[in-house]
Design a protein around this motif. Sequence first.
Motif, PDB file in Angstrom:
ATOM      1  N   HIS A 139      56.507 -55.563  -3.297  1.00  0.00           N
ATOM      2  CA  HIS A 139      56.624 -56.565  -2.971  1.00  0.00           C
ATOM      3  C   HIS A 139      55.178 -56.291  -2.319  1.00  0.00           C
ATOM      4  CE1 HIS A 139      60.580 -58.440  -2.607  1.00  0.00           C
ATOM      5  NE2 HIS A 139      60.551 -57.442  -2.634  1.00  0.00           N
ATOM      6  N   PRO A 140      54.186 -56.302  -3.439  1.00  0.00           N
ATOM      7  CA  PRO A 140      52.522 -55.959  -3.015  1.00  0.00           C
ATOM      8  C   PRO A 140      51.852 -57.171  -2.275  1.00  0.00           C
ATOM      9  CG  PRO A 140      53.235 -56.889  -5.536  1.00  0.00           C
ATOM     10  CD  PRO A 140      54.360 -56.459  -4.485  1.00  0.00           C
ATOM     11  N   ALA A 141      52.684 -58.129  -2.009  1.00  0.00           N
ATOM     12  CA  ALA A 141      51.566 -59.196  -1.575  1.00  0.00           C
ATOM     13  C   ALA A 141      52.612 -59.119   0.590  1.00  0.00           C
ATOM     14  CB  ALA A 141      52.150 -61.025  -1.708  1.00  0.00           C
ATOM     15  N   TRP A 142      53.490 -58.875   0.536  1.00  0.00           N
ATOM     16  CA  TRP A 142      53.155 -58.836   2.232  1.00  0.00           C
ATOM     17  C   TRP A 142      53.011 -57.372   2.809  1.00  0.00           C
ATOM     18  CZ3 TRP A 142      60.137 -57.936   2.279  1.00  0.00           C
ATOM     19  CH2 TRP A 142      60.630 -58.720   1.058  1.00  0.00           C
ATOM     20  N   MET A 163      57.893 -67.855   3.717  1.00  0.00           N
ATOM     21  CA  MET A 163      58.617 -66.580   4.097  1.00  0.00           C
ATOM     22  C   MET A 163      58.616 -65.609   3.220  1.00  0.00           C
ATOM     23  SD  MET A 163      60.494 -68.121   6.735  1.00  0.00           S
ATOM     24  CE  MET A 163      62.025 -67.621   6.509  1.00  0.00           C
ATOM     25  N   LEU A 164      58.519 -64.602   3.348  1.00  0.00           N
ATOM     26  CA  LEU A 164      58.597 -63.391   2.664  1.00  0.00           C
ATOM     27  C   LEU A 164      60.501 -63.108   2.182  1.00  0.00           C
ATOM     28  CD1 LEU A 164      57.246 -60.251   4.955  1.00  0.00           C
ATOM     29  CD2 LEU A 164      56.413 -62.258   3.186  1.00  0.00           C
ATOM     30  N   LEU A 165      61.432 -64.037   2.230  1.00  0.00           N
ATOM     31  CA  LEU A 165      62.889 -63.878   2.305  1.00  0.00           C
ATOM     32  C   LEU A 165      63.235 -64.627   2.573  1.00  0.00           C
ATOM     33  CD1 LEU A 165      64.322 -60.192   3.660  1.00  0.00           C
ATOM     34  CD2 LEU A 165      63.621 -60.645   0.940  1.00  0.00           C
ATOM     35  N   ALA A 213      58.430 -63.861   9.163  1.00  0.00           N
ATOM     36  CA  ALA A 213      58.502 -64.593   8.224  1.00  0.00           C
ATOM     37  C   ALA A 213      57.838 -64.602   7.342  1.00  0.00           C
ATOM     38  CB  ALA A 213      58.597 -66.615   9.099  1.00  0.00           C
ATOM     39  N   ASP A 214      56.764 -64.245   7.878  1.00  0.00           N
ATOM     40  CA  ASP A 214      55.005 -63.668   7.281  1.00  0.00           C
ATOM     41  C   ASP A 214      54.497 -62.472   7.457  1.00  0.00           C
ATOM     42  OD1 ASP A 214      54.181 -63.243   9.942  1.00  0.00           O
ATOM     43  OD2 ASP A 214      52.811 -64.936   9.388  1.00  0.00           O
ATOM     44  N   ARG A 215      55.215 -61.151   7.791  1.00  0.00           N
ATOM     45  CA  ARG A 215      54.843 -60.103   8.042  1.00  0.00           C
ATOM     46  C   ARG A 215      56.252 -59.090   8.057  1.00  0.00           C
ATOM     47  NH1 ARG A 215      51.551 -60.802  12.901  1.00  0.00           N
ATOM     48  NH2 ARG A 215      51.783 -63.280  11.803  1.00  0.00           N
ATOM     49  N   VAL A 216      55.961 -57.487   7.502  1.00  0.00           N
ATOM     50  CA  VAL A 216      57.395 -56.364   7.754  1.00  0.00           C
ATOM     51  C   VAL A 216      56.241 -55.580   8.647  1.00  0.00           C
ATOM     52  CG1 VAL A 216      58.154 -55.043   7.160  1.00  0.00           C
ATOM     53  CG2 VAL A 216      58.187 -56.654   5.539  1.00  0.00           C
ATOM     54  N   LEU A 217      57.019 -55.372   9.965  1.00  0.00           N
ATOM     55  CA  LEU A 217      56.336 -54.478  11.105  1.00  0.00           C
ATOM     56  C   LEU A 217      57.665 -53.347  11.214  1.00  0.00           C
ATOM     57  CD1 LEU A 217      56.077 -57.265  13.611  1.00  0.00           C
ATOM     58  CD2 LEU A 217      54.839 -56.334  12.292  1.00  0.00           C
ATOM     59  N   VAL A 218      57.180 -52.435  10.877  1.00  0.00           N
ATOM     60  CA  VAL A 218      58.363 -51.056  10.533  1.00  0.00           C
ATOM     61  C   VAL A 218      57.606 -50.250  12.576  1.00  0.00           C
ATOM     62  CG1 VAL A 218      58.441 -49.021   9.332  1.00  0.00           C
ATOM     63  CG2 VAL A 218      57.610 -50.829   7.734  1.00  0.00           C
ATOM     64  N   ARG A 266      55.688 -44.047   6.505  1.00  0.00           N
ATOM     65  CA  ARG A 266      55.295 -44.854   4.953  1.00  0.00           C
ATOM     66  C   ARG A 266      55.926 -44.271   3.946  1.00  0.00           C
ATOM     67  NH1 ARG A 266      50.161 -39.956   6.840  1.00  0.00           N
ATOM     68  NH2 ARG A 266      49.289 -41.774   8.912  1.00  0.00           N
ATOM     69  N   ALA A 267      56.539 -43.512   4.280  1.00  0.00           N
ATOM     70  CA  ALA A 267      57.533 -44.474   2.321  1.00  0.00           C
ATOM     71  C   ALA A 267      57.951 -45.603   2.022  1.00  0.00           C
ATOM     72  CB  ALA A 267      59.040 -42.848   2.657  1.00  0.00           C
ATOM     73  N   LEU A 268      58.402 -46.478   3.470  1.00  0.00           N
ATOM     74  CA  LEU A 268      59.183 -47.469   2.906  1.00  0.00           C
ATOM     75  C   LEU A 268      57.899 -48.770   2.564  1.00  0.00           C
ATOM     76  CD1 LEU A 268      61.397 -49.898   3.198  1.00  0.00           C
ATOM     77  CD2 LEU A 268      60.644 -49.965   5.776  1.00  0.00           C
ATOM     78  N   ALA A 269      56.931 -48.466   3.601  1.00  0.00           N
ATOM     79  CA  ALA A 269      55.108 -48.837   3.027  1.00  0.00           C
ATOM     80  C   ALA A 269      54.751 -48.643   1.948  1.00  0.00           C
ATOM     81  CB  ALA A 269      54.557 -48.227   3.977  1.00  0.00           C
ATOM     82  N   GLY A 270      55.153 -47.424   0.681  1.00  0.00           N
ATOM     83  CA  GLY A 270      55.421 -47.651  -0.716  1.00  0.00           C
ATOM     84  C   GLY A 270      56.112 -47.927  -1.300  1.00  0.00           C
ATOM     85  N   ILE A 271      57.083 -48.239  -0.680  1.00  0.00           N
ATOM     86  CA  ILE A 271      58.025 -48.970  -1.906  1.00  0.00           C
ATOM     87  C   ILE A 271      58.122 -50.792  -1.622  1.00  0.00           C
ATOM     88  CG2 ILE A 271      59.860 -49.486  -1.625  1.00  0.00           C
ATOM     89  CD1 ILE A 271      61.421 -46.725  -0.955  1.00  0.00           C
TER      90      ILE A 271
END
Length: 261
Positions: free
Chosen positions: A154-157, A1-3, A127-132, A144-149
């Motif tokens: 959270h480099p493993a996400w 779980m990411l969070l 649970a295991d990824r972020v979708l934007v 892309r700005a959010l992906a950069g943050i």
Amino acid sequence: MLLQPPTHALVRHPGPNAAEGLTDVHEPADPDAIAAEHAASVTALRDAGLEVIELPADPDRPDGYFVEDVAVCLGPELVVLTNPGAPERGGEVDAVAEALPHPTKLRLTDVGGPDATLDGGDVLIAADRVLVGLSRRTNIAGARALAGILARHHPAWPVSIIRIQGVLHLKTGLTEVTPGTVLRAAAMRPPADVFALAGLDEVLVDDVNHANVVPLGEVTLVPEGARAAARIAGRRTRVIEVPLTHIGRMDGGLTCLSLRW
């Protein structure tokens, strides 16, 4: 779980002008009914065990009770303050930012510049990824700005940016009801990047208002009458149904009504 499951939430009460906000739905909404449905959602959050911060209605911001769009909570320590894609909603960010207790608050525009737009409704932390989602409100610079943050904090996400059609926001038509299982509204056409959803079980629902649910660990909030969501969530969690008829007429769903961490 990411969070981890959230323990806190922030909401803003709708005002008398709540039915005058932005919407593509051509059915009238009643502001008193919106207020009653919003109150039911707050009760449900507390019933699920969350501590809830309540902000008063903003008489100048009819969409202000859709607090999800102005911030993305990345746990209890970090929040990203967005730059909403609808210019009418830009003034909502600062008051919510002040009320959030997160020690680190990053502004999307400090990373992506003033033209980068992002609504929190276009960010699904599964649970295991972020979708934007790229939508009418979120552009590629904002995504892309959010992906950069996320890459820095959270480099493993895993993060996937996907273009959506047929719904206002990504989470209007797609939410994770249990780990690995997503609800998708039939009105939301499948993303071109099918690999973003690889490994997820997808359940199609006909009513776009029934694809938006809020998992809270041992409890799941679902729209009243959303039988598929209640059935799937009920296998693992306690289910609380929340009435959303008039909020739905304002292009709103359960996730829109709170920030959770």
